[in-house]
Enzyme design. Structure first.
Site, mmCIF file in Angstrom:
data_model
loop_
_atom_site.group_PDB
_atom_site.id
_atom_site.type_symbol
_atom_site.label_atom_id
_atom_site.label_comp_id
_atom_site.label_asym_id
_atom_site.label_seq_id
_atom_site.Cartn_x
_atom_site.Cartn_y
_atom_site.Cartn_z
ATOM 1 N N PRO A 45 0.834 -1.217 0.000
ATOM 2 C CA PRO A 45 0.000 0.000 0.000
ATOM 3 C C PRO A 45 0.867 1.264 0.000
ATOM 4 O O PRO A 45 1.981 1.251 0.540
ATOM 5 C CB PRO A 45 -0.799 -0.115 1.304
ATOM 6 C CG PRO A 45 -0.044 -1.060 2.169
ATOM 7 C CD PRO A 45 0.714 -1.975 1.264
ATOM 8 N N ASP A 46 0.325 2.341 -0.604
ATOM 9 C CA ASP A 46 1.075 3.599 -0.459
ATOM 10 C C ASP A 46 0.660 4.191 0.885
ATOM 11 O O ASP A 46 0.087 3.475 1.724
ATOM 12 C CB ASP A 46 0.823 4.523 -1.663
ATOM 13 C CG ASP A 46 -0.613 5.040 -1.714
ATOM 14 O OD1 ASP A 46 -0.986 5.648 -2.735
ATOM 15 O OD2 ASP A 46 -1.366 4.827 -0.741
ATOM 16 N N PHE A 47 0.967 5.450 1.141
ATOM 17 C CA PHE A 47 0.710 5.996 2.477
ATOM 18 C C PHE A 47 -0.577 6.798 2.530
ATOM 19 O O PHE A 47 -1.358 6.658 3.469
ATOM 20 C CB PHE A 47 1.892 6.900 2.902
ATOM 21 C CG PHE A 47 3.165 6.132 3.103
ATOM 22 C CD1 PHE A 47 4.068 5.968 2.056
ATOM 23 C CD2 PHE A 47 3.433 5.513 4.315
ATOM 24 C CE1 PHE A 47 5.231 5.228 2.221
ATOM 25 C CE2 PHE A 47 4.604 4.771 4.502
ATOM 26 C CZ PHE A 47 5.498 4.625 3.445
ATOM 27 N N ARG A 48 -0.812 7.620 1.456
ATOM 28 C CA ARG A 48 -1.854 8.644 1.599
ATOM 29 C C ARG A 48 -3.054 8.466 0.666
ATOM 30 O O ARG A 48 -3.931 9.315 0.657
ATOM 31 C CB ARG A 48 -1.222 10.031 1.405
ATOM 32 C CG ARG A 48 -0.193 10.347 2.497
ATOM 33 C CD ARG A 48 0.576 11.631 2.283
ATOM 34 N NE ARG A 48 1.535 11.842 3.372
ATOM 35 C CZ ARG A 48 2.737 11.269 3.410
ATOM 36 N NH1 ARG A 48 3.150 10.488 2.415
ATOM 37 N NH2 ARG A 48 3.556 11.460 4.437
ATOM 38 N N ASN A 119 11.158 5.076 -1.398
ATOM 39 C CA ASN A 119 10.659 3.766 -0.992
ATOM 40 C C ASN A 119 11.725 2.963 -0.237
ATOM 41 O O ASN A 119 12.916 3.070 -0.526
ATOM 42 C CB ASN A 119 10.179 2.977 -2.214
ATOM 43 C CG ASN A 119 9.012 3.677 -2.903
ATOM 44 O OD1 ASN A 119 8.401 4.584 -2.330
ATOM 45 N ND2 ASN A 119 8.736 3.287 -4.141
ATOM 46 N N ASP A 121 11.320 -0.408 0.120
ATOM 47 C CA ASP A 121 11.033 -1.816 -0.208
ATOM 48 C C ASP A 121 12.148 -2.478 -1.022
ATOM 49 O O ASP A 121 12.061 -3.662 -1.329
ATOM 50 C CB ASP A 121 9.669 -1.918 -0.944
ATOM 51 C CG ASP A 121 9.589 -1.012 -2.173
ATOM 52 O OD1 ASP A 121 8.496 -0.483 -2.455
ATOM 53 O OD2 ASP A 121 10.628 -0.831 -2.849
ATOM 54 N N HIS A 138 14.988 7.685 2.077
ATOM 55 C CA HIS A 138 14.380 7.411 3.388
ATOM 56 C C HIS A 138 14.906 6.103 3.954
ATOM 57 O O HIS A 138 14.251 5.439 4.749
ATOM 58 C CB HIS A 138 12.849 7.398 3.267
ATOM 59 C CG HIS A 138 12.317 8.760 2.922
ATOM 60 N ND1 HIS A 138 11.018 8.983 2.516
ATOM 61 C CD2 HIS A 138 12.931 9.970 2.888
ATOM 62 C CE1 HIS A 138 10.854 10.285 2.256
ATOM 63 N NE2 HIS A 138 12.004 10.905 2.474
#
Ligand code: APR
Length: 278
Positions: A45-48, A119, A121, A138
């Site tokens: 899932p993305d965040f927003r 990302n 991941d 990040h």
């Protein structure tokens, strides 16, 4: 495929002009700025995003507010929330998307200067983008340190902890251990700050699958030189796209748009072959 959105959204023909420019002698250094939107079709899932975003689905963690799960002070008090989430997001369980493979093709065609990504991941690496071209702004799960004394801790122990949900402790000071992903309030990796000045050499910038809401990453989009076209590939218009005359705005699912661009570039078969390898 047609792109919905407001009238200034440029037609698919503009992907043809992007492709033409990419094949020209002036286009040598391509940069990417990537966000969680490029991994949603991989199942992360993305965040927003309103319904499906991570921040709309953390009720089970009883957080004071969603971002707390990535805040160092909240982590110090309640590490279990992050551990629960990290277990679900653990790298290795997901496959790169065609968009990740597109970035790899940019490198195969000697166009990729730097892949800036937010990302964690590691799917860019998994897609075959060379590690020395990736800036994980990040951080990522590759390393882990004690949040009190900064001692580097054992990866196997961390993976075990994330899998079983028990809390990993520092062998030196018994402090909490956290993967090297950048929490809110923490500074970004040195590599990020060292890489930012290179944007002055950009001949083309792709911004893909990000809301451009988190600084300082989002500010990269305004650091490219005036002559450098910026191509936004996103479900919705974000940042200051549209403010520069040669901004190209493509609204839609990134995998679809990337496939259309690869068709225009004559890379369609290569894209499918590269993606099949992942
Ligand atoms: N195709 C194109 N765009 C998409 C797709 C898709 N399949 N899926 C989602 N998007 C878009 C969303 O519409 C949104 O604009 O991608 C963007 C994702 O935005 P965010 O969820 O805010 O993710 P991101 O921009 O990467 O977040 C930045 O916030 O919490 C911090 O550290 C975290 O790195 C993260 C940072």
């Amino acid at each position: 495929s047609k792109y919905e959105g407001s009238p200034e959204i440029l037609e698919a023909r503009d992907l043809a002009s992007v492709a033409k420019y990419m094949n020209s002698a002036e286009c040598k250094n391509v940069f990417t700025m990537l966000g969680a939107g490029i991994s949603t079709s991989a199942g992360i899932p993305d965040f927003r995003s309103p319904e499906t975003g991570l921040y709309a689905n953390l009720a089970r963690l009883n957080l004071p507010y969603p971002e707390a799960v990535f805040e160092i002070n909240y982590f110090r008090e309640n590490p279990r929330a992050f551990y629960t989430l990290a277990h679900e997001l653990l790298p290795g369980r997901f496959r790169p998307t065609p968009t990740h493979s597109f970035v790899r093709l940019l490198n195969d065609h000697k166009l990729l200067h730097t892949c800036f990504t937010q990302n964690i991941d590691t799917l860019e690496r998994r897609a075959g983008v060379p590690g020395n071209k990736i800036v994980e702004a990040h951080g990522s799960f590759v390393g882990q340190h004690c949040i009190e004394c900064d001692t580097e801790c054992d990866g196997e122990k961390m993976r075990q902890a994330l899998n079983t949900g028990e809390i990993a402790r520092c062998p030196e000071c018994d402090g909490l251990v956290k993967p090297d992903i950048v929490f809110f309030g923490e500074s970004l990796p040195q590599l990020f700050h060292r890489s930012v000045p290179n944007l002055r050499n950009a001949d083309l910038l792709f911004v893909i699958g990000t809301s451009l809401t988190v600084q300082p990453f989002a500010s990269l989009a305004s650091l490219v030189p005036a002559h450098c076209p910026r191509v936004l590939i996103n479900l919705d218009a974000v940042g200051d796209f549209g403010s520069k005359p040669d901004d190209v705005i493509c609204l839609g699912r990134c995998d679809d748009i990337v496939r259309d661009l690869c068709k225009a570039l004559g890379w369609a078969d290569e894209l499918e072959a590269a993606w099949k390898e992942t």
